[in-house]
Scaffold this active site. Structure first.
Site, PDB file in Angstrom:
ATOM      1  N   ILE A  13      39.802  51.829  46.344  1.00 40.58           N
ATOM      2  CA  ILE A  13      41.093  52.509  46.519  1.00 40.58           C
ATOM      3  C   ILE A  13      41.674  52.877  45.153  1.00 40.58           C
ATOM      4  CG2 ILE A  13      43.394  52.343  47.561  1.00 40.58           C
ATOM      5  CD1 ILE A  13      42.160  50.113  49.393  1.00 40.58           C
ATOM      6  N   SER A 134      48.308  44.209  53.082  1.00 43.08           N
ATOM      7  CA  SER A 134      47.308  44.475  54.114  1.00 43.08           C
ATOM      8  C   SER A 134      47.869  44.240  55.508  1.00 43.08           C
ATOM      9  CB  SER A 134      46.125  43.525  53.896  1.00 43.08           C
ATOM     10  OG  SER A 134      45.259  43.566  54.988  1.00 43.08           O
ATOM     11  N   TYR A 158      42.442  34.997  53.239  1.00 42.42           N
ATOM     12  CA  TYR A 158      42.736  36.281  52.595  1.00 42.42           C
ATOM     13  C   TYR A 158      44.153  36.747  52.981  1.00 42.42           C
ATOM     14  CZ  TYR A 158      42.730  41.368  51.950  1.00 42.42           C
ATOM     15  OH  TYR A 158      43.076  42.653  51.614  1.00 42.42           O
ATOM     16  N   LYS A 162      47.799  37.354  50.776  1.00 40.30           N
ATOM     17  CA  LYS A 162      48.612  38.589  50.765  1.00 40.30           C
ATOM     18  C   LYS A 162      50.064  38.254  51.164  1.00 40.30           C
ATOM     19  CE  LYS A 162      45.588  41.602  49.443  1.00 40.30           C
ATOM     20  NZ  LYS A 162      45.698  42.250  48.138  1.00 40.30           N
ATOM     21  N   TYR A 186      48.158  48.250  54.007  1.00 39.76           N
ATOM     22  CA  TYR A 186      47.131  49.205  54.424  1.00 39.76           C
ATOM     23  C   TYR A 186      46.522  48.777  55.745  1.00 39.76           C
ATOM     24  CZ  TYR A 186      46.743  49.505  49.235  1.00 39.76           C
ATOM     25  OH  TYR A 186      46.955  49.568  47.885  1.00 39.76           O
ATOM     26  N   PHE A 187      46.171  49.773  56.552  1.00 39.10           N
ATOM     27  CA  PHE A 187      45.366  49.494  57.748  1.00 39.10           C
ATOM     28  C   PHE A 187      43.886  49.578  57.323  1.00 39.10           C
ATOM     29  CE2 PHE A 187      48.061  48.349  61.320  1.00 39.10           C
ATOM     30  CZ  PHE A 187      49.227  48.225  60.593  1.00 39.10           C
ATOM     31  N   ASN A 207      31.338  44.234  54.523  1.00 38.78           N
ATOM     32  CA  ASN A 207      32.142  43.434  55.453  1.00 38.78           C
ATOM     33  C   ASN A 207      32.809  44.292  56.506  1.00 38.78           C
ATOM     34  OD1 ASN A 207      32.102  40.772  54.084  1.00 38.78           O
ATOM     35  ND2 ASN A 207      32.880  42.049  52.411  1.00 38.78           N
TER      36      ASN A 207
HETATM   37  N1  LIG Z   1      39.650  48.107  51.439  1.00 40.71           N
HETATM   38  C1  LIG Z   1      40.365  47.516  52.396  1.00 40.71           C
HETATM   39  O1  LIG Z   1      39.938  47.453  53.545  1.00 40.71           O
HETATM   40  C2  LIG Z   1      41.733  46.935  52.083  1.00 40.71           C
HETATM   41  C3  LIG Z   1      42.650  46.764  53.133  1.00 40.71           C
HETATM   42  C4  LIG Z   1      43.900  46.213  52.841  1.00 40.71           C
HETATM   43  C5  LIG Z   1      44.225  45.841  51.534  1.00 40.71           C
HETATM   44  N2  LIG Z   1      43.306  46.010  50.550  1.00 40.71           N
HETATM   45  C6  LIG Z   1      43.655  45.565  49.191  1.00 40.71           C
HETATM   46  O2  LIG Z   1      43.625  46.689  48.322  1.00 40.71           O
HETATM   47  C7  LIG Z   1      43.204  46.285  47.019  1.00 40.71           C
HETATM   48  C8  LIG Z   1      42.065  47.176  46.576  1.00 40.71           C
HETATM   49  O3  LIG Z   1      41.031  47.112  47.542  1.00 40.71           O
HETATM   50  P1  LIG Z   1      39.648  47.891  47.377  1.00 40.71           P
HETATM   51  O4  LIG Z   1      39.131  48.145  48.744  1.00 40.71           O
HETATM   52  O5  LIG Z   1      39.804  49.001  46.430  1.00 40.71           O
HETATM   53  O6  LIG Z   1      38.779  46.715  46.760  1.00 40.71           O
HETATM   54  P2  LIG Z   1      37.757  46.741  45.523  1.00 40.71           P
HETATM   55  O7  LIG Z   1      37.073  45.425  45.506  1.00 40.71           O
HETATM   56  O8  LIG Z   1      36.921  47.965  45.579  1.00 40.71           O
HETATM   57  O9  LIG Z   1      38.760  46.861  44.288  1.00 40.71           O
HETATM   58  C9  LIG Z   1      39.371  45.735  43.679  1.00 40.71           C
HETATM   59  C10 LIG Z   1      39.191  45.869  42.184  1.00 40.71           C
HETATM   60  O10 LIG Z   1      39.800  44.749  41.548  1.00 40.71           O
HETATM   61  C11 LIG Z   1      38.907  44.287  40.530  1.00 40.71           C
HETATM   62  N3  LIG Z   1      39.200  42.867  40.296  1.00 40.71           N
HETATM   63  C12 LIG Z   1      38.939  41.816  41.110  1.00 40.71           C
HETATM   64  N4  LIG Z   1      39.361  40.676  40.543  1.00 40.71           N
HETATM   65  C13 LIG Z   1      39.917  41.007  39.352  1.00 40.71           C
HETATM   66  C14 LIG Z   1      40.513  40.258  38.300  1.00 40.71           C
HETATM   67  N5  LIG Z   1      40.628  38.913  38.371  1.00 40.71           N
HETATM   68  N6  LIG Z   1      40.970  40.924  37.217  1.00 40.71           N
HETATM   69  C15 LIG Z   1      40.839  42.269  37.113  1.00 40.71           C
HETATM   70  N7  LIG Z   1      40.270  43.027  38.083  1.00 40.71           N
HETATM   71  C16 LIG Z   1      39.813  42.404  39.185  1.00 40.71           C
HETATM   72  C17 LIG Z   1      37.515  44.538  41.080  1.00 40.71           C
HETATM   73  O11 LIG Z   1      36.518  44.589  40.088  1.00 40.71           O
HETATM   74  C18 LIG Z   1      37.709  45.894  41.759  1.00 40.71           C
HETATM   75  O12 LIG Z   1      37.485  46.955  40.860  1.00 40.71           O
HETATM   76  C19 LIG Z   1      42.839  44.804  47.118  1.00 40.71           C
HETATM   77  O13 LIG Z   1      43.925  44.040  46.649  1.00 40.71           O
HETATM   78  C20 LIG Z   1      42.644  44.598  48.604  1.00 40.71           C
HETATM   79  O14 LIG Z   1      42.931  43.274  48.995  1.00 40.71           O
HETATM   80  C21 LIG Z   1      42.078  46.569  50.786  1.00 40.71           C
END
Ligand SMILES: NC(=O)c1ccc[n+]([C@@H]2O[C@H](COP(=O)([O-])OP(=O)(O)OC[C@H]3O[C@@H](n4cnc5c(N)ncnc54)[C@H](O)[C@@H]3O)[C@@H](O)[C@H]2O)c1
Length: 348
Positions: A13, A134, A158, A162, A186-187, A207
């Site tokens: 994202i 989330s 998880y 959040k 986010y959904f 996942n």
């Molecule tokens: N994709 C989904 O389904 C979804 C749904 C709801 C919420 N979210 C939330 O949105 C956010 C982004 O999700 P995404 O799908 O892009 O996930 P993603 O894993 O692709 O992106 C997360 C990023 O954070 C980085 N990261 C992780 N730990 C870190 C740390 N300690 N320090 C610095 N960087 C770190 C990772 O390398 C990655 O680039 C997350 O917080 C996730 O919980 C995602």
């Protein structure tokens, strides 16, 4: 133009949002430790943003839990009087199953990491933040579509992390004047940039349904497992609200604009389409996009799943002037373009 710190900006994202923010003229510092991403994603973001974005993206490899890394990010390229104006906080761990097996790691990265980030923000005089929350917060929803006023009852570690960060942010907002905060719930973010140059590239076995389907379509996996064919839905499979990642990225720009234009705020908003699609419907739509049927098998229900999860997105429309513009067809077309031109993700 604002200077923005994007934590986790190399992720799925984060990379799409970074592109939208660069195209809107902002200057970005990305802090990412590449725990679940590749530096290639941001190289491609720059390529898509074109020469206009030259010099407006700085990338720092570092960890949100380490204050020296945070200090480097806040200081990066700043001229006097031009510090980071706002943070968009994506960095975190997001796999529900893994969070059940390793709760301490999830609390450390998601909760301690957010605490360190907020402390660094205060120290550097920045009090504007957009947080990746989330829909997992809602657990088993009592009614759909789900409004923001629905009870917060997460059912896995998880989701607990959040909920804890949302609580931390509301405590911080109440503690002193000056905070402008948006928690975006986010959904199901899916799809990819329409160029097919950036997209979702999960490590190991995906996942989530959508990357699983696209890996089956491209021949990396044999078949999709559909968890439950006896849910009380039109075709018996679970129904979810899928949001195109570009709509989600635009939602972050809208939230940022709203925060920067106003005074003290604490927004808690659903970002979803308001439309539900069943798992079987998504499998069918993806098959149409890639021109072949997707092998799948209906198996037992999985514990922790709900029959139907759909957002009520009306508050985001009212408060941000934002709503989704892309549908399931766009999601599948763009997702397939990304997957078939990058069958092994960024490594190919
Ligand atoms: N994709 C989904 O389904 C979804 C749904 C709801 C919420 N979210 C939330 O949105 C956010 C982004 O999700 P995404 O799908 O892009 O996930 P993603 O894993 O692709 O992106 C997360 C990023 O954070 C980085 N990261 C992780 N730990 C870190 C740390 N300690 N320090 C610095 N960087 C770190 C990772 O390398 C990655 O680039 C997350 O917080 C996730 O919980 C995602």
């Amino acid at each position: 133009m604002a200077r923005l710190l994007i934590t986790g900006g190399a992720g799925f994202i984060g990379s799409h949002t970074a592109l939208v923010l660069l195209e809107a003229g902002h200057e970005l510092v990305v802090l990412d430790n590449y725990a679940n991403s590749s530096p290639e994603a941001l190289r491609r973001v720059l390529e898509l943003a074109g020469p206009e974005a030259e010099g407006r993206l700085q990338v720092i490899e570092g960890d949100i839990r380490r204050s020296t890394d945070l200090d480097r990010a806040f200081a990066a390229g700043a001229s006097p009087g031009a510090g980071v104006e706002a943070v968009i906080h994506f960095a975190g761990l997001k796999a529900v199953g893994e969070s059940v097996a390793e709760p301490l790691r999830y609390w450390d990265v998601n909760v301690n990491g957010s605490q360190r980030l907020l402390a660094a923000m205060r120290a550097h005089g920045c009090r504007t933040v957009v947080f990746s929350s989330s829909a997992t917060l809602y657990g088993y929803p009592e009614a759909v579509p789900i409004p923001e006023s629905a009870p917060i009852r997460p059912i896995n570690p998880y989701g607990h992390t959040k909920a804890a960060v949302e609580k931390m942010l509301s405590d911080v907002a109440a503690s002193e004047a000056g905070w402008r905060i948006a928690c975006l719930r986010y959904f199901n973010p899916v799809g990819a940039h329409p160029s097919g140059r950036i997209g979702e590239d999960p490590n190991g076995i995906p996942n989530n349904l959508f990357p699983f389907i696209s890996q089956v379509a491209v021949g990396r996996r044999e078949q999709v497992q559909v968890f439950g064919g006896d849910w009380p839905t039109s075709d018996g499979s679970g129904v979810r609200d899928y949001i195109h990642v570009m709509d989600l990225a635009e939602g972050h720009l809208a939230a940022l604009n709203t925060l920067l234009a106003g005074g003290d705020q604490l927004l808690q908003l659903n970002l979803g389409s308001g439309h539900g699609h069943s798992v079987l419907e998504v499998i069918e739509a993806f098959g149409r996009a890639c021109g072949r049927s997707i092998p799948h098998q209906i198996t037992q229900r999985r514990s922790g799943d709900a029959a139907i999860t759909v957002a009520d997105p009306s508050e985001a429309k009212r408060q941000l002037g934002w709503q989704t513009r892309r549908n399931l067809h766009d999601i599948c077309q763009d997702g397939w373009r990304w997957q078939h031109s990058n069958p092994g993700g960024y490594a190919t």
